[in-house]
Write an enzyme that holds these catalytic residues in place. Structure first.
Site, mmCIF file in Angstrom:
data_model
loop_
_atom_site.group_PDB
_atom_site.id
_atom_site.type_symbol
_atom_site.label_atom_id
_atom_site.label_comp_id
_atom_site.label_asym_id
_atom_site.label_seq_id
_atom_site.Cartn_x
_atom_site.Cartn_y
_atom_site.Cartn_z
ATOM 1 N N ALA A 52 -63.935 18.212 -3.288
ATOM 2 C CA ALA A 52 -63.451 19.422 -4.376
ATOM 3 C C ALA A 52 -63.095 19.297 -5.438
ATOM 4 O O ALA A 52 -61.707 18.811 -5.055
ATOM 5 C CB ALA A 52 -64.687 20.896 -4.333
ATOM 6 N N GLY A 60 -65.134 18.208 0.066
ATOM 7 C CA GLY A 60 -66.454 17.839 -0.544
ATOM 8 C C GLY A 60 -66.936 16.636 -0.700
ATOM 9 O O GLY A 60 -68.005 16.290 -1.031
ATOM 10 N N GLU A 87 -68.612 16.309 2.657
ATOM 11 C CA GLU A 87 -69.476 17.043 3.013
ATOM 12 C C GLU A 87 -71.152 16.298 1.686
ATOM 13 O O GLU A 87 -72.048 15.955 2.888
ATOM 14 C CB GLU A 87 -69.582 17.958 2.393
ATOM 15 C CG GLU A 87 -68.678 19.225 3.090
ATOM 16 C CD GLU A 87 -67.555 20.458 2.614
ATOM 17 O OE1 GLU A 87 -67.021 20.451 1.986
ATOM 18 O OE2 GLU A 87 -67.976 21.169 3.463
ATOM 19 N N GLU A 106 -58.763 20.482 4.302
ATOM 20 C CA GLU A 106 -59.533 21.764 2.826
ATOM 21 C C GLU A 106 -57.994 23.205 3.622
ATOM 22 O O GLU A 106 -57.950 23.458 3.114
ATOM 23 C CB GLU A 106 -60.471 22.707 3.478
ATOM 24 C CG GLU A 106 -62.053 22.005 1.997
ATOM 25 C CD GLU A 106 -62.265 20.922 3.211
ATOM 26 O OE1 GLU A 106 -62.141 20.650 3.961
ATOM 27 O OE2 GLU A 106 -63.531 20.634 2.488
HETATM 28 C C1 HXC Z 1 -58.504 17.481 -8.279
HETATM 29 C C2 HXC Z 1 -57.399 15.510 -7.541
HETATM 30 C C3 HXC Z 1 -58.400 15.355 -7.057
HETATM 31 C C4 HXC Z 1 -59.190 17.192 -6.184
HETATM 32 C C5 HXC Z 1 -57.690 13.712 -6.238
HETATM 33 N N1 HXC Z 1 -57.270 13.832 -7.912
HETATM 34 N N2 HXC Z 1 -58.064 14.884 -5.571
HETATM 35 N N3 HXC Z 1 -57.889 15.970 -8.548
HETATM 36 N N4 HXC Z 1 -59.117 17.797 -6.633
HETATM 37 N N5 HXC Z 1 -59.747 16.736 -5.268
HETATM 38 C C6 HXC Z 1 -56.089 13.305 -8.982
HETATM 39 C C7 HXC Z 1 -54.818 13.908 -8.169
HETATM 40 O O1 HXC Z 1 -54.492 15.129 -8.639
HETATM 41 C C8 HXC Z 1 -54.557 12.671 -9.518
HETATM 42 O O2 HXC Z 1 -54.400 13.011 -10.810
HETATM 43 C C9 HXC Z 1 -55.570 11.643 -8.951
HETATM 44 O O3 HXC Z 1 -56.478 12.143 -8.817
HETATM 45 C C10 HXC Z 1 -54.865 9.896 -8.408
HETATM 46 O O4 HXC Z 1 -54.167 11.014 -6.865
HETATM 47 P P1 HXC Z 1 -53.157 10.890 -6.655
HETATM 48 O O5 HXC Z 1 -52.978 11.732 -5.273
HETATM 49 O O6 HXC Z 1 -52.157 10.859 -7.631
HETATM 50 O O7 HXC Z 1 -53.732 9.720 -5.283
HETATM 51 P P2 HXC Z 1 -53.001 9.126 -4.637
HETATM 52 O O8 HXC Z 1 -51.388 9.380 -4.436
HETATM 53 O O9 HXC Z 1 -53.351 7.407 -3.934
HETATM 54 O O10 HXC Z 1 -53.603 10.070 -3.116
HETATM 55 C C11 HXC Z 1 -54.897 10.039 -3.098
HETATM 56 C C12 HXC Z 1 -54.989 11.262 -1.976
HETATM 57 C C13 HXC Z 1 -54.800 12.369 -2.651
HETATM 58 C C14 HXC Z 1 -55.034 11.159 -0.712
HETATM 59 C C15 HXC Z 1 -57.063 11.015 -2.041
HETATM 60 O O11 HXC Z 1 -55.286 12.261 -4.110
HETATM 61 C C16 HXC Z 1 -55.358 13.771 -2.190
HETATM 62 O O12 HXC Z 1 -55.244 14.261 -1.486
HETATM 63 N N6 HXC Z 1 -56.648 14.668 -2.829
HETATM 64 C C17 HXC Z 1 -57.030 15.360 -2.812
HETATM 65 C C18 HXC Z 1 -57.427 15.914 -1.723
HETATM 66 C C19 HXC Z 1 -58.579 16.658 -1.192
HETATM 67 O O13 HXC Z 1 -57.941 17.973 -0.346
HETATM 68 N N7 HXC Z 1 -60.155 17.326 -1.329
HETATM 69 C C20 HXC Z 1 -60.039 17.675 -0.614
HETATM 70 C C21 HXC Z 1 -60.496 18.982 -1.125
HETATM 71 S S1 HXC Z 1 -60.868 21.133 -1.287
HETATM 72 P P3 HXC Z 1 -53.539 12.856 -11.802
HETATM 73 O O14 HXC Z 1 -53.441 13.777 -13.057
HETATM 74 O O15 HXC Z 1 -51.817 13.648 -11.326
HETATM 75 O O16 HXC Z 1 -53.237 11.185 -12.193
HETATM 76 C C22 HXC Z 1 -62.747 20.449 -1.361
HETATM 77 C C23 HXC Z 1 -64.214 22.414 -0.889
HETATM 78 C C24 HXC Z 1 -64.941 21.822 -0.901
HETATM 79 O O17 HXC Z 1 -63.140 19.755 -1.444
HETATM 80 C C25 HXC Z 1 -65.740 22.615 -0.842
HETATM 81 C C26 HXC Z 1 -65.478 23.460 -1.799
HETATM 82 C C27 HXC Z 1 -66.781 24.670 -1.719
#
Ligand code: HXC
Length: 260
Positions: A66, A111, A114, A134
């Site tokens: 998400a 997400g 999921e 998460e």
């Molecule tokens: C918003 C995101 C994102 C996310 C990546 N980006 N994941 N933006 N939400 N979930 C964005 C980064 O901010 C970045 O933007 C660009 O995408 C590239 O990501 P990087 O981090 O620079 O890439 P990298 O170093 O290769 O790392 C990849 C990654 C990392 C390991 C996947 O991006 C990461 O950990 N992302 C978050 C994963 C996560 O925690 N997902 C769960 C979310 S909570 P910029 O602008 O800086 O280039 C969830 C809850 C669901 O999903 C239920 C809700 C009700």
């Protein structure tokens, strides 16, 4: 159909839905969730679509979760509403009487994992990574991960993934039954289309009934579930495809199914 955050194409009865925000690794914001819900509603009503492939745009991600930037400032009521939007999408995918194959071409986190979980079949590229990170953000899975992951791989392994936030690679995801098959990244979409094409050549009312029996039956006790199966098995005999399928077998020729 035109979308801001999705690509959509149909060929040979196979719809390919691509979540397409590659700059944010295809993170699901509310707008994208709503587009996906609308897209699956249209797919449900489009007789030209027999099987769906769901994938992510760009090289790196299926869906990295998400959208954290959008979620950050939500209050509790808004966060719950956002979670329910994800549940609405999951229900649209699961209740679609057509198979949905997730072609996981990179990160499937939070997400994104999921979203893959609510699909019928998961195929992965060798570079795919799965996880429910998460807890690293101080929250829990909110699009059904605590439930569907445990149902698919068992409570112990789901607990480990959800409580540690660890990522696993495609080989490990395959080993624990989270994905069906793994392919070199360059071959993933060809493999997904091949499987989709094979399913599309079958009696599609039966395929839809099989999806319903698997989905609903797994939530029932065995006796009721077998009853449901027997009812749906009986209903297959109201279709032209059952008559054609069995006649073709006995005449030693390929069946020509019509989807009715
Ligand atoms: C918003 C995101 C994102 C996310 C990546 N980006 N994941 N933006 N939400 N979930 C964005 C980064 O901010 C970045 O933007 C660009 O995408 C590239 O990501 P990087 O981090 O620079 O890439 P990298 O170093 O290769 O790392 C990849 C990654 C990392 C390991 C996947 O991006 C990461 O950990 N992302 C978050 C994963 C996560 O925690 N997902 C769960 C979310 S909570 P910029 O602008 O800086 O280039 C969830 C809850 C669901 O999903 C239920 C809700 C009700």
């Amino acid at each position: 159909m035109n979308f801001e955050n999705l690509l959509y194409e149909v060929s040979d009865g196979i719809a390919t839905v691509t979540v397409n925000r590659p700059k944010a690794l295809n993170a699901l914001n509310a707008a994208t969730l709503k587009e996906l819900i609308n897209c699956f509603a249209a797919i449900r009503d489009d007789e030209a679509v027999k099987v769906v492939i769901l994938t992510g745009g760009g090289e790196k991600a299926f869906v990295a979760g998400a959208d954290i930037a959008e979620m950050q400032s939500l209050d509790a009521v808004e966060a719950s509403r956002f979670a329910r939007l994800g549940h609405e999408l999951a229900a649209a995918v699961e209740e679609l009487p057509k198979p949905v194959i997730a072609a996981v071409n990179g990160y499937a986190l939070g997400g994104g994992c999921e979203l893959a979980l609510c699909c019928d079949i998961r195929l992965a590229a060798e570079n795919a990574q799965f996880g429910q990170p998460e807890v690293n953000l101080g929250v829990i899975p909110g699009f059904g991960g605590t439930q569907r992951l445990a149902r698919l791989i068992g409570k112990g392994l789901a607990s480990e993934l959800i409580m540690t936030g660890d990522m696993i690679d495609a080989a490990e995801a395959h080993r624990i039954g989270l994905v069906n098959k793994v392919f070199p990244a360059a071959d993933l979409m060809t493999a997904a289309r091949k499987m989709a094409g094979k399913i599309a050549s079958k009696g599609l009312v039966a395929v839809g009934f099989a999806k319903a029996a698997l989905r609903d039956g797994l939530e029932m006790d065995l006796a009721r579930a077998c009853n449901l199966e027997a009812d749906l098995f009986g209903l297959c005999f109201a279709t032209a495809d059952q008559k054609e399928g069995m006649q073709a077998f006995l005449e030693k020729r390929p069946a020509k199914f019509v989807g009715k």
